[in-house]
Design an enzyme around this catalytic site. Structure first.
Site, PDB file in Angstrom:
ATOM      1  CB  THR A 157      32.500  41.054  47.605  1.00  0.00           C
ATOM      2  OG1 THR A 157      32.226  40.480  47.297  1.00  0.00           O
ATOM      3  CG2 THR A 157      31.548  40.912  49.175  1.00  0.00           C
ATOM      4  CB  CYS A 214      44.858  42.030  49.687  1.00  0.00           C
ATOM      5  SG  CYS A 214      45.451  42.715  50.918  1.00  0.00           S
ATOM      6  CD  GLU A 229      43.980  40.899  44.500  1.00  0.00           C
ATOM      7  OE1 GLU A 229      44.040  41.561  45.818  1.00  0.00           O
ATOM      8  OE2 GLU A 229      42.550  41.419  44.168  1.00  0.00           O
ATOM      9  CE  LYS A 253      29.846  36.430  55.636  1.00  0.00           C
ATOM     10  NZ  LYS A 253      30.501  35.234  55.035  1.00  0.00           N
TER      11      LYS A 253
END
Length: 487
Positions: A238, A289, A384, A181
């Site tokens: 998430t 990241c 972040e 996905k």
């Protein structure tokens, strides 16, 4: 032209799902927009629980055949996929740049070649994957890696195909089937990969791609009882949602999450190198990241470091990522742009001083930004941003540098600039991070473990660590007695 086909700079992309070796449409679509100029790239099939169930069913049906396929044949097919990626490298680069705004030159020279390498590396690693037998009181222990089953892989938008194939390649090499996905903000190269995999000869159902929103199809995938592994790269919120969804079935998770990584610059460092490392953190508009967004500089060096940093940052060219001379492209989405600007505005209101940038550009661009006069407990230091925003703090001692570096909830990576080998050993031993770079940045070998500590993730990817996750690792203990003579 079919309503299910998009054309990007002459490259055609099917915008339907890929399930069980066939293209599958959905009742509804969502619009994919280019961050470069806001143009519509396509109407993408918007999956629901129905498509999720179909994809998992296809992966489950294909699993026994793929799991029993000899290692050499699985490896051959993964090399064939790599061949297909290399054959279509230019097309993949063009589409990915249009879809997520990263530099076209980077896709051509580094990112897409790395996609092919991901498949080749894990194909080759599969063939040498073994553990030497060992003895326990005359009994023989034999370790093996058994394929686990259908895997759900949920991947981010900042480096869509490269990060997806870090997961796809080892999952397939291990003998698992895959349901991918991709992020809804950058789904197009995943669809092209489905075409490449089919052309390479992967059997139907071994690799599936479903598109859509996490709340509509993601939950259905992560809560499915037939899913044996879930790997996710993305945000902490998430990840929490996925963990809750997977808990009912005790589905093992691999989570590569956010970071707030430090760059420690000591007075004995090569100053030009340190400045280069700092400015490099603006790569991909800061949407990385691993980026060392917290620059920590020894007090005696801070003024000169800042002067050189400002000069080097001023030379960066921000603009159309399709142009060779561009250094920094746009942010991925208007929502991300608003998020970045919100962080900076709040930091300024809290007392931060803007050294470089600090404002929006035209369209979806945010100027490379450096903020100083920030406190350790401030939002801009602790959270972040995921944009081209860096902070600069100073330290007086080595112990203070380590304390500041470790004082967030994250622990993905860290970078150290020093000319003292002994200092490097002392400091790196105390840093909380999954990866530490010394006088370099973003050197990644796939045989090395990769992942984060604390809120930066769970588990490790790379080499045998990937197979440990994607397999059920079995130990068979055989007694020296009890055999009948069939001679």
């Amino acid at each position: 032209m079919s309503a299910h086909i998009s054309t990007i700079a002459g490259v055609t992309v099917d915008t339907r799902h890929w399930i069980g070796g066939e293209r599958v449409a959905s009742a509804e679509t969502f619009t994919d927009v280019s961050p470069i100029d806001g143009s519509t790239l396509g109407e993408i099939a918007r999956g629901t629980a129905t498509e999720a169930a179909a994809a998992v069913a296809a992966a489950k049906a294909a699993f026994p055949g793929w799991a029993s396929t000899p290692r050499t044949e699985r490896a051959r097919l993964l090399h064939a996929v790599a061949d297909g990626v290399e054959k279509r490298l230019e097309e993949l680069s063009i589409v990915e740049t249009s879809d997520n705004g990263a530099l076209l030159r980077s896709h051509r020279r580094g990112v897409m070649p790395r996609v092919a390498h991901n498949f080749r590396f894990f194909a080759d690693w599969l063939l040498k994957l073994e553990h030497e037998d060992f003895d326990t009181r005359g009994h023989t222990n034999s370790v093996s890696w058994d394929p686990a089953g259908p895997c759900v892989l949920i991947t981010p938008w900042n480096a869509p195909l490269m990060l997806a194939t870090w997961k796809i390649a080892p999952a397939l090499a291990a003998g698992n089937t895959v349901v991918l996905k991709p992020a809804e903000w950058s789904p197009l190269t995943a669809s092209l990969l489905a075409d490449i995999a089919a052309e390479a000869g992967l059997p139907p159902g071994v690799f599936n791609v479903v598109q859509g929103y996490g709340s509509e199809i993601g939950d259905a995938l992560t809560s499915h009882p037939d899913v044996r592994r879930i790997s996710f790269t993305g945000s902490v919120p998430t990840a929490r949602r996925i963990a809750v969804s997977a808990a009912a079935n005790l589905t093992p998770l691999s989570l590569e999450l956010g970071g707030k990584s430090p760059l420690l610059v000591f007075a004995d460092a090569d100053l030009d190198l340190a400045v280069d490392l700092a400015v490099e953190q603006y790569d991909n508009a800061g949407q990385v990241c691993l980026a060392a967004t917290r620059i920590l500089v020894e007090e005696s060096l801070a003024q000169e470091f800042t002067r050189r940093f400002v000069a080097k940052a001023a030379a960066l060219r921000q603009g159309d990522p399709r142009e060779e001379a561009t250094d920094i492209g746009p942010t991925i989405h208007p929502r991300q742009l608003d998020k970045i600007d919100g962080f900076v505005r709040r930091a300024i209101e809290a007392g931060a001083r803007v050294v470089v940038g600090g404002h929006r550009g035209d369209g979806q661009y945010y100027t490379p930004t450096l903020l100083t006069d920030v406190t350790q407990d401030s939002e801009i230091v602790q959270e972040e941003v995921f944009g081209p925003v860096l902070t600069l703090q100073t330290f007086a001692t080595e112990d203070e540098a380590i304390r500041l570096a470790n004082n967030t909830r994250f622990g993905l990576a860290a970078t150290v600039a020093t000319g003292d080998h002994e200092r490097a050993e002392r400091v790196t031993a105390q840093l909380v991070a999954g990866t530490v770079w010394v006088n370099c940045f973003f050197v990644r070998d796939l045989q090395a473990p990769f992942g984060g500590s604390r809120h930066s993730g769970v588990g490790r990817e790379g080499g045998t660590w990937s197979f440990d996750f994607y397999c059920d690792v079995k130990n068979t203990v055989t007694a020296p007695k009890g055999w009948k003579d069939h001679g």
